[in-house]
Design a protein around this motif. Structure first.
Motif, PDB file in Angstrom:
ATOM      1  N   GLN A   1       7.408  -2.729   3.420  1.00 13.46           N
ATOM      2  CA  GLN A   1       8.711  -2.398   2.839  1.00 13.46           C
ATOM      3  C   GLN A   1       9.773  -3.392   3.294  1.00 13.46           C
ATOM      4  N   ASN A   2       9.767  -3.725   4.587  1.00 14.35           N
ATOM      5  CA  ASN A   2      10.760  -4.666   5.122  1.00 14.35           C
ATOM      6  C   ASN A   2      10.657  -6.035   4.471  1.00 14.35           C
ATOM      7  N   LYS A   3       9.435  -6.432   4.114  1.00 18.72           N
ATOM      8  CA  LYS A   3       9.216  -7.749   3.522  1.00 18.72           C
ATOM      9  C   LYS A   3       9.160  -7.713   1.993  1.00 18.72           C
ATOM     10  N   ASN A   4       9.348  -6.519   1.432  1.00 21.93           N
ATOM     11  CA  ASN A   4       9.293  -6.351  -0.023  1.00 21.93           C
ATOM     12  C   ASN A   4       7.935  -6.778  -0.584  1.00 21.93           C
ATOM     13  N   TYR A   5       6.869  -6.425   0.141  1.00 23.10           N
ATOM     14  CA  TYR A   5       5.518  -6.798  -0.269  1.00 23.10           C
ATOM     15  C   TYR A   5       4.789  -5.668  -1.011  1.00 23.10           C
ATOM     16  N   ILE A   6       5.361  -4.476  -1.066  1.00 21.82           N
ATOM     17  CA  ILE A   6       4.635  -3.346  -1.650  1.00 21.82           C
ATOM     18  C   ILE A   6       4.570  -3.466  -3.169  1.00 21.82           C
ATOM     19  N   GLN A   7       3.347  -3.521  -3.685  1.00 19.22           N
ATOM     20  CA  GLN A   7       3.136  -3.413  -5.132  1.00 19.22           C
ATOM     21  C   GLN A   7       3.124  -1.933  -5.504  1.00 19.22           C
ATOM     22  N   ASN A   8       2.183  -1.215  -4.912  1.00 14.28           N
ATOM     23  CA  ASN A   8       2.105   0.240  -5.006  1.00 14.28           C
ATOM     24  C   ASN A   8       1.466   0.751  -3.723  1.00 14.28           C
ATOM     25  N   ALA A   9       1.740   1.997  -3.389  1.00 13.07           N
ATOM     26  CA  ALA A   9       1.074   2.622  -2.246  1.00 13.07           C
ATOM     27  C   ALA A   9       0.737   4.056  -2.623  1.00 13.07           C
ATOM     28  N   TYR A  10      -0.548   4.369  -2.604  1.00 10.06           N
ATOM     29  CA  TYR A  10      -1.032   5.708  -2.927  1.00 10.06           C
ATOM     30  C   TYR A  10      -1.298   6.424  -1.604  1.00 10.06           C
ATOM     31  N   VAL A  11      -0.445   7.395  -1.274  1.00 10.23           N
ATOM     32  CA  VAL A  11      -0.518   8.032   0.040  1.00 10.23           C
ATOM     33  C   VAL A  11      -0.437   9.552  -0.098  1.00 10.23           C
ATOM     34  N   SER A  12      -0.714  10.225   1.005  1.00 10.64           N
ATOM     35  CA  SER A  12      -0.673  11.689   1.029  1.00 10.64           C
ATOM     36  C   SER A  12       0.764  12.196   0.913  1.00 10.64           C
ATOM     37  N   SER A  13       0.913  13.326   0.249  1.00 15.91           N
ATOM     38  CA  SER A  13       2.235  13.956   0.137  1.00 15.91           C
ATOM     39  C   SER A  13       2.746  14.421   1.501  1.00 15.91           C
ATOM     40  N   ASN A  14       1.863  14.480   2.512  1.00 19.94           N
ATOM     41  CA  ASN A  14       2.284  14.838   3.875  1.00 19.94           C
ATOM     42  C   ASN A  14       3.232  13.803   4.480  1.00 19.94           C
ATOM     43  N   LEU A  15       3.296  12.613   3.870  1.00 20.73           N
ATOM     44  CA  LEU A  15       4.117  11.534   4.426  1.00 20.73           C
ATOM     45  C   LEU A  15       5.463  11.383   3.716  1.00 20.73           C
TER      46      LEU A  15
ATOM     47  N   ASP B   1       8.394  12.753   4.096  1.00 19.32           N
ATOM     48  CA  ASP B   1       9.584  12.633   4.946  1.00 19.32           C
ATOM     49  C   ASP B   1       9.719  11.223   5.517  1.00 19.32           C
ATOM     50  N   GLU B   2       8.600  10.663   5.976  1.00 18.71           N
ATOM     51  CA  GLU B   2       8.642   9.335   6.602  1.00 18.71           C
ATOM     52  C   GLU B   2       8.864   8.217   5.595  1.00 18.71           C
ATOM     53  N   LEU B   3       8.458   8.431   4.331  1.00 21.21           N
ATOM     54  CA  LEU B   3       8.503   7.350   3.343  1.00 21.21           C
ATOM     55  C   LEU B   3       9.572   7.571   2.276  1.00 21.21           C
ATOM     56  N   SER B   4      10.516   8.424   2.566  1.00 20.00           N
ATOM     57  CA  SER B   4      11.609   8.670   1.627  1.00 20.00           C
ATOM     58  C   SER B   4      12.398   7.379   1.389  1.00 20.00           C
ATOM     59  N   GLY B   5      12.589   7.029   0.124  1.00 16.75           N
ATOM     60  CA  GLY B   5      13.353   5.829  -0.216  1.00 16.75           C
ATOM     61  C   GLY B   5      12.527   4.566  -0.337  1.00 16.75           C
ATOM     62  N   PHE B   6      11.242   4.623  -0.006  1.00 13.36           N
ATOM     63  CA  PHE B   6      10.379   3.450  -0.141  1.00 13.36           C
ATOM     64  C   PHE B   6      10.076   3.189  -1.619  1.00 13.36           C
ATOM     65  N   LYS B   7       9.946   1.921  -1.964  1.00 14.80           N
ATOM     66  CA  LYS B   7       9.625   1.543  -3.338  1.00 14.80           C
ATOM     67  C   LYS B   7       8.110   1.552  -3.559  1.00 14.80           C
ATOM     68  N   GLY B   8       7.705   1.947  -4.760  1.00 11.54           N
ATOM     69  CA  GLY B   8       6.305   1.839  -5.152  1.00 11.54           C
ATOM     70  C   GLY B   8       5.381   2.881  -4.559  1.00 11.54           C
ATOM     71  N   ILE B   9       5.936   3.939  -3.954  1.00 16.38           N
ATOM     72  CA  ILE B   9       5.105   4.961  -3.316  1.00 16.38           C
ATOM     73  C   ILE B   9       4.690   6.013  -4.342  1.00 16.38           C
ATOM     74  N   ARG B  10       3.404   6.328  -4.366  1.00 18.74           N
ATOM     75  CA  ARG B  10       2.877   7.397  -5.215  1.00 18.74           C
ATOM     76  C   ARG B  10       2.234   8.441  -4.306  1.00 18.74           C
ATOM     77  N   PHE B  11       2.817   9.628  -4.270  1.00 21.86           N
ATOM     78  CA  PHE B  11       2.316  10.680  -3.381  1.00 21.86           C
ATOM     79  C   PHE B  11       1.202  11.469  -4.064  1.00 21.86           C
ATOM     80  N   ASN B  12       0.199  11.838  -3.264  1.00 21.18           N
ATOM     81  CA  ASN B  12      -0.980  12.522  -3.787  1.00 21.18           C
ATOM     82  C   ASN B  12      -1.289  13.764  -2.959  1.00 21.18           C
TER      83      ASN B  12
END
Length: 346
Positions: free
Chosen positions: A28-42, A44-55
């Motif tokens: 995120q800091n380097k603007n390298y995220i294309q997409n990230a498929y992660v658990s919905s448990n995260l 709170d920690e990933l609020s505001g991140f670009k390209g995040i898809r919660f599962n």
């Protein structure tokens, strides 16, 4: 510009969660995220991140996420599969599997897991064996894992790629006058973590009139039976043990700072992140006489992790050396890069 997709919908807790968040923060800091498929448990920690898809944490949600991945992958992309599981479909993108669970390389369940966990492990082992051919590279954290994976399949492209954002803060043994605990064991309550034998060792020590202080961190809710077992032993034998529950990762450093020695009786590890953290905090270390420890460290106290009496005997030796100011000073056998260096190497 470099763009990385991260696929880790099944990573929800433990060391995997901590390392995943470190990767995503750096991307995120380097603007390298294309997409990230992660658990919905995260969330709170990933609020505001670009390209995040919660599962959601189920097979259907994972399958749906992988289908999205299939229809959005391109030849020059890189995808990091961080949840130990390779893709079920061969993708055009360059696929990297980060394998950080040594249990998946075993053919048998040698630990006393629940039926549900045994079924899950059997499925994941079969899945890994069938679909591991769909990745271009596999990253592991220790020489032990690298050797085990080569024995598992010698044709794989395997690289040693540990990382951790945790800097060494003290090159000497802690000041015992300021410590509250002689020993600390920060871990989850999985059966292979060997808590029960550690408690038996403390019972043996109590029979000989030794009552060293021990801090254990577990999840009292998820590890309810283990917590009850420890509580009964504390009451019956007047053991000097405190149990902390759900300690935040950021607060762990404070607990290391009030402890003299990390004790680590685990029967297997893919990495053992708290071992590195304790080393960086300047603690003495007493641990299982097993290959995963030999991979990481020199000059540590060792015991037989299958024998409570041997654990107790070596605990006394360690205590005596610390009190006499002649404790062993652990040495790390190889350097562990920061997350920023790992991300740049992708």
């Amino acid at each position: 510009m470099k763009k990385i997709t991260v696929f880790a919908p099944n990573v929800r807790h433990g060391g995997g969660r901590i390392l995943l968040l470190q990767i995503l923060n750096e991307l995120q800091n380097k603007n390298y995220i294309q997409n990230a498929y992660v658990s919905s448990n995260l969330k709170d920690e990933l609020s505001g991140f670009k390209g995040i898809r919660f599962n959601n944490s189920n097979l259907f949600s994972r399958a749906l996420a992988e289908l999205r991945l299939y229809f959005n992958n391109y030849k020059n992309n890189k995808i990091l599969f961080f949840g130990n599981m390779p893709p079920a479909i061969k993708l055009k993108s360059h696929c990297i599997l980060y394998l950080h669970n040594s249990l998946l390389l075993s053919k048998k369940n040698v630990y006393s897991f629940s039926i549900k966990t045994k079924i899950r492990l059997a499925f994941e082992r079969l899945y890994l064996r069938i679909f591991i051919k769909n990745v271009d590279e596999i990253y592991v954290q220790t020489p032990k894992m690298l050797k085990e994976l080569k024995n598992y399949n010698e044709n794989l492209n395997i690289k040693l790629k540990p990382f951790l954002d945790n800097q060494k803060t003290n090159g000497s043994i802690p000041n015992t006058d300021q410590s509250k605990y002689n020993f600390i064991y920060p871990s989850y309550g999985y059966s292979y973590k060997n808590h029960k034998l550690l408690i038996k060792a403390w019972v043996e020590l109590s029979k000989d009139g030794f009552f060293p202080s021990l801090l254990i961190t577990i999840d009292k809710k998820n590890d309810k039976k283990l917590y009850e077992y420890i509580s009964i032993a504390i009451r019956n034998h007047n053991l000097n043990i405190d149990v902390y529950s759900n300690v935040n990762y950021k607060d762990m450093q404070d607990l290391y700072n009030i402890s003299d020695t990390l004790i680590w009786p685990s029967l297997t590890e893919s990495f053992g992140m708290p071992i590195i953290e304790a080393f960086n905090a300047g603690l003495s270390i007493i641990a299982s006489r097993l290959e995963y420890i030999d991979d990481l460290l020199d000059d540590v106290y060792l015991f037989n992790p299958y024998n409570a009496e041997d654990i107790a005997k070596n605990v006394i030796i360690c205590l005596s050396d610390i009190q006499a100011k002649r404790a062993k000073n652990p040495k790390l056998k190889f350097s562990i890069p920061q997350t920023k260096d790992f991300v740049e190497s992708l």
